[in-house]
Design a protein around this motif. Structure first.
Motif, PDB file in Angstrom:
ATOM      1  N   MET A 331      13.166 -80.573   5.597  1.00 47.47           N
ATOM      2  CA  MET A 331      14.274 -80.375   5.157  1.00 47.47           C
ATOM      3  C   MET A 331      14.489 -79.721   4.030  1.00 47.47           C
ATOM      4  O   MET A 331      13.755 -80.036   3.092  1.00 47.47           O
ATOM      5  CB  MET A 331      15.161 -81.890   5.134  1.00 47.47           C
ATOM      6  CG  MET A 331      16.500 -81.891   4.749  1.00 47.47           C
ATOM      7  SD  MET A 331      17.185 -83.184   4.869  1.00 47.47           S
ATOM      8  CE  MET A 331      16.459 -84.365   3.577  1.00 47.47           C
ATOM      9  N   LEU A 332      15.594 -78.907   3.926  1.00 48.84           N
ATOM     10  CA  LEU A 332      15.967 -78.376   2.562  1.00 48.84           C
ATOM     11  C   LEU A 332      17.426 -78.475   2.297  1.00 48.84           C
ATOM     12  O   LEU A 332      18.363 -78.529   3.371  1.00 48.84           O
ATOM     13  CB  LEU A 332      15.886 -76.802   2.662  1.00 48.84           C
ATOM     14  CG  LEU A 332      14.412 -76.026   2.638  1.00 48.84           C
ATOM     15  CD1 LEU A 332      14.460 -74.792   2.761  1.00 48.84           C
ATOM     16  CD2 LEU A 332      13.730 -76.300   1.209  1.00 48.84           C
ATOM     17  N   SER A 353      27.819 -77.675  -0.368  1.00 47.01           N
ATOM     18  CA  SER A 353      26.591 -78.218  -0.022  1.00 47.01           C
ATOM     19  C   SER A 353      26.100 -77.652   1.298  1.00 47.01           C
ATOM     20  O   SER A 353      26.823 -76.989   2.053  1.00 47.01           O
ATOM     21  CB  SER A 353      26.845 -79.675   0.144  1.00 47.01           C
ATOM     22  OG  SER A 353      27.432 -79.947   1.190  1.00 47.01           O
ATOM     23  N   TYR A 354      24.659 -77.619   1.283  1.00 42.32           N
ATOM     24  CA  TYR A 354      24.024 -76.865   2.400  1.00 42.32           C
ATOM     25  C   TYR A 354      22.690 -77.825   2.804  1.00 42.32           C
ATOM     26  O   TYR A 354      21.992 -78.137   1.875  1.00 42.32           O
ATOM     27  CB  TYR A 354      23.990 -75.443   2.268  1.00 42.32           C
ATOM     28  CG  TYR A 354      23.036 -74.891   3.342  1.00 42.32           C
ATOM     29  CD1 TYR A 354      23.645 -74.469   4.598  1.00 42.32           C
ATOM     30  CD2 TYR A 354      21.812 -74.655   3.343  1.00 42.32           C
ATOM     31  CE1 TYR A 354      23.282 -73.873   5.755  1.00 42.32           C
ATOM     32  CE2 TYR A 354      21.101 -74.023   4.619  1.00 42.32           C
ATOM     33  CZ  TYR A 354      21.706 -73.695   5.480  1.00 42.32           C
ATOM     34  OH  TYR A 354      21.299 -73.000   6.724  1.00 42.32           O
ATOM     35  N   ASN A 355      22.383 -78.064   3.885  1.00 42.03           N
ATOM     36  CA  ASN A 355      21.399 -78.512   4.454  1.00 42.03           C
ATOM     37  C   ASN A 355      20.797 -77.847   5.708  1.00 42.03           C
ATOM     38  O   ASN A 355      21.585 -77.630   6.652  1.00 42.03           O
ATOM     39  CB  ASN A 355      21.687 -79.936   4.678  1.00 42.03           C
ATOM     40  CG  ASN A 355      20.493 -80.868   5.508  1.00 42.03           C
ATOM     41  OD1 ASN A 355      20.732 -81.321   6.601  1.00 42.03           O
ATOM     42  ND2 ASN A 355      19.344 -80.748   4.963  1.00 42.03           N
ATOM     43  N   ASN A 356      19.410 -77.740   5.814  1.00 39.65           N
ATOM     44  CA  ASN A 356      18.869 -77.161   6.976  1.00 39.65           C
ATOM     45  C   ASN A 356      17.575 -78.079   7.284  1.00 39.65           C
ATOM     46  O   ASN A 356      16.969 -78.168   6.697  1.00 39.65           O
ATOM     47  CB  ASN A 356      18.414 -75.881   6.716  1.00 39.65           C
ATOM     48  CG  ASN A 356      17.793 -74.985   7.955  1.00 39.65           C
ATOM     49  OD1 ASN A 356      16.529 -75.305   8.373  1.00 39.65           O
ATOM     50  ND2 ASN A 356      18.682 -74.380   8.703  1.00 39.65           N
ATOM     51  N   ASN A 365      16.562 -76.194  14.651  1.00 40.86           N
ATOM     52  CA  ASN A 365      16.994 -76.737  13.611  1.00 40.86           C
ATOM     53  C   ASN A 365      18.336 -77.299  13.725  1.00 40.86           C
ATOM     54  O   ASN A 365      19.125 -77.290  14.661  1.00 40.86           O
ATOM     55  CB  ASN A 365      17.225 -75.653  12.572  1.00 40.86           C
ATOM     56  CG  ASN A 365      16.014 -74.953  12.101  1.00 40.86           C
ATOM     57  OD1 ASN A 365      14.923 -75.317  12.552  1.00 40.86           O
ATOM     58  ND2 ASN A 365      16.139 -73.858  11.347  1.00 40.86           N
ATOM     59  N   ALA A 366      18.616 -78.096  12.749  1.00 41.45           N
ATOM     60  CA  ALA A 366      20.197 -78.638  12.288  1.00 41.45           C
ATOM     61  C   ALA A 366      20.487 -78.121  11.004  1.00 41.45           C
ATOM     62  O   ALA A 366      19.773 -78.034  10.185  1.00 41.45           O
ATOM     63  CB  ALA A 366      20.055 -80.197  12.510  1.00 41.45           C
ATOM     64  N   THR A 367      21.841 -77.689  11.038  1.00 42.49           N
ATOM     65  CA  THR A 367      22.477 -77.227   9.935  1.00 42.49           C
ATOM     66  C   THR A 367      23.608 -77.945   9.475  1.00 42.49           C
ATOM     67  O   THR A 367      24.348 -78.237  10.355  1.00 42.49           O
ATOM     68  CB  THR A 367      22.668 -75.582  10.091  1.00 42.49           C
ATOM     69  OG1 THR A 367      23.407 -75.309  10.863  1.00 42.49           O
ATOM     70  CG2 THR A 367      21.445 -74.944  10.142  1.00 42.49           C
TER      71      THR A 367
END
Length: 410
Positions: A331-332, A353-356, A365-367
């Motif tokens: 995860m990032l 905010s951002y999550n990958n 992936n989930a974003t």
């Protein structure tokens, strides 16, 4: 000298819980002797949500749900006390996510009940170190896995960063012992804990299939009963308090902080796999992370910048997934917020905010993307937050949610 050290500790704890508030001061603190060396402090807070989501699933009776729903996201009371500088006890109780679907006519169902989030006692090992035990929040992995819910910059914490919640612990708290402290600019927290026997994972692993997080339940506490965690950070600018375990999300221009950290969580044989004929064996759960936190005022006009970045590697066992929350993979995550320079006691802080997340078993992936604004009426002690969030999980359609939060704490 003793009084000076105690006063410094109390000031640090007050700052931890009063970021950006012009009038909160030290909060609800009661001295029980003349010099203030014996005292207790009480903190109470509530967060109320009005949330719009046009993609809600059907309810339990097959009926369509309203697009807009109300939710008491948190209602909490925390108290800590010292009889002298060497001994402290902390108690924290409340409820979470109470809404019309889980309320009961007489307030007796699980969702309506108060429960203990933290209960721990601590003994000082000198000025900068301490040991303690109980139901505690001195977690490993990352800053966000130790996040305070009083001063999150975004609407809520990024859910996957509470990476063991309900799997090895009770609502992100473990039962065990911890050691915490500081060496110059370096801070540390490490713990050894019991894993919970009954968790969010049910059933048995499928023969030849994915791991099941049920090591203590299926293999026993001797083989799979303990977890080990730690978080270590170095501060390049001003020091942060580690008087309490709860990490600040944004100082709203009241402090200059730049920290880098790294942490871990290990649960030997925490997950279980079954071979082709059903023989069970344990797999170690390992979560590792590195992160950085930057929070500084910009000039003398009230502007401020908050930024955070995290890389987290999650190994819950072979091809593990549980809902859309936990997965073996990586995860990032990052967020950034900016306090606008306004000539007013109120402050406005737009943020992104951002999550990958990379999910091993799905090879996909989930974003997640968030856009929001905080309106600070009295720092974090009284604020409104409006956030739009979009989550796309693998090949599913994106789920879009708009939430307005009203929060106050004293």
């Amino acid at each position: 000298m003793r009084k000076l050290l105690l006063t410094a500790g109390l000031l640090l704890s007050a700052l931890t819980f009063g970021q950006g508030s012009p009038d909160y001061g030290g909060g609800l603190k009661v001295n029980i002797n003349e010099d203030g060396s014996k005292y207790f402090r009480v903190i109470s807070w509530a967060q109320f949500w009005a949330q719009h989501n046009s993609d809600r699933p059907l309810d339990a009776n097959g009926n369509e749900q309203s697009d807009t729903q109300f939710n008491l996201r948190r209602a909490r009371v925390l108290m800590y006390a010292q009889i002298n500088k060497n001994f402290m006890i902390l108690t924290h109780f409340g409820l979470n996510s109470l809404n019309a679907d889980n309320m009961s006519p007489t307030g007796t169902k699980d969702a309506s009940q108060l429960f203990f989030h933290d209960v721990w006692a601590q003994y000082s090992l000198g000025k900068d170190h301490a040991i303690g035990g109980g139901l505690h929040y001195w977690n490993g992995i990352s800053r966000l896995n130790n996040q305070s819910t009083l001063n999150i910059m975004t609407l809520d914490n990024q859910r996957q960063t509470w990476a063991t919640l309900g799997l090895s612990d009770q609502f992100a708290r473990h039962m065990g012992v911890y050691l915490k402290g500081a060496l110059y600019k370096f801070q540390y927290r490490i713990s050894i804990n019991d894993a919970v026997t009954t968790n969010l994972q049910t059933g048995l692993p499928v023969n030849g299939g994915a791991a099941n997080y049920s090591g203590r339940r299926l293999l026993g506490s001797k083989d799979a009963g303990k977890t080990y965690a730690g978080y270590f950070e170095y501060g390049f600018l001003e020091d942060e308090s580690n008087f309490l375990p709860y990490k600040v999300g944004s100082y709203v221009g009241t402090k200059k902080v730049f920290n880098v950290g790294a942490g871990f969580f290990v649960h030997p044989k925490g997950s279980v796999v079954a071979d082709a004929i059903g023989n069970l064996s344990g797999e170690d759960v390992k979560i590792l992370a590195v992160d950085a936190f930057y929070d500084v005022p910009l000039g003398a006009n009230g502007a401020a910048l908050t930024a955070y970045a995290l890389y987290q590697n999650n190994d819950y066992g072979k091809d593990f997934t549980l809902g859309t929350t936990y997965e073996t993979g990586s995860m990032l995550y990052a967020h950034v917020g900016y306090v606008l320079p306004l000539k007013t006691t109120a402050k406005i802080q737009p943020y992104l905010s951002y999550n990958n997340r990379q999910i091993d078993v799905l090879n996909d992936n989930a974003t997640q993307f968030g856009l929001g604004t905080n309106l600070y009426l009295s720092g974090h002690n009284a604020k409104l937050t409006l956030e739009y969030q979009s989550l796309k999980y693998a090949t599913s359609d994106a789920v879009n949610t708009l939430t307005l939060q009203a929060m106050i704490y004293l």
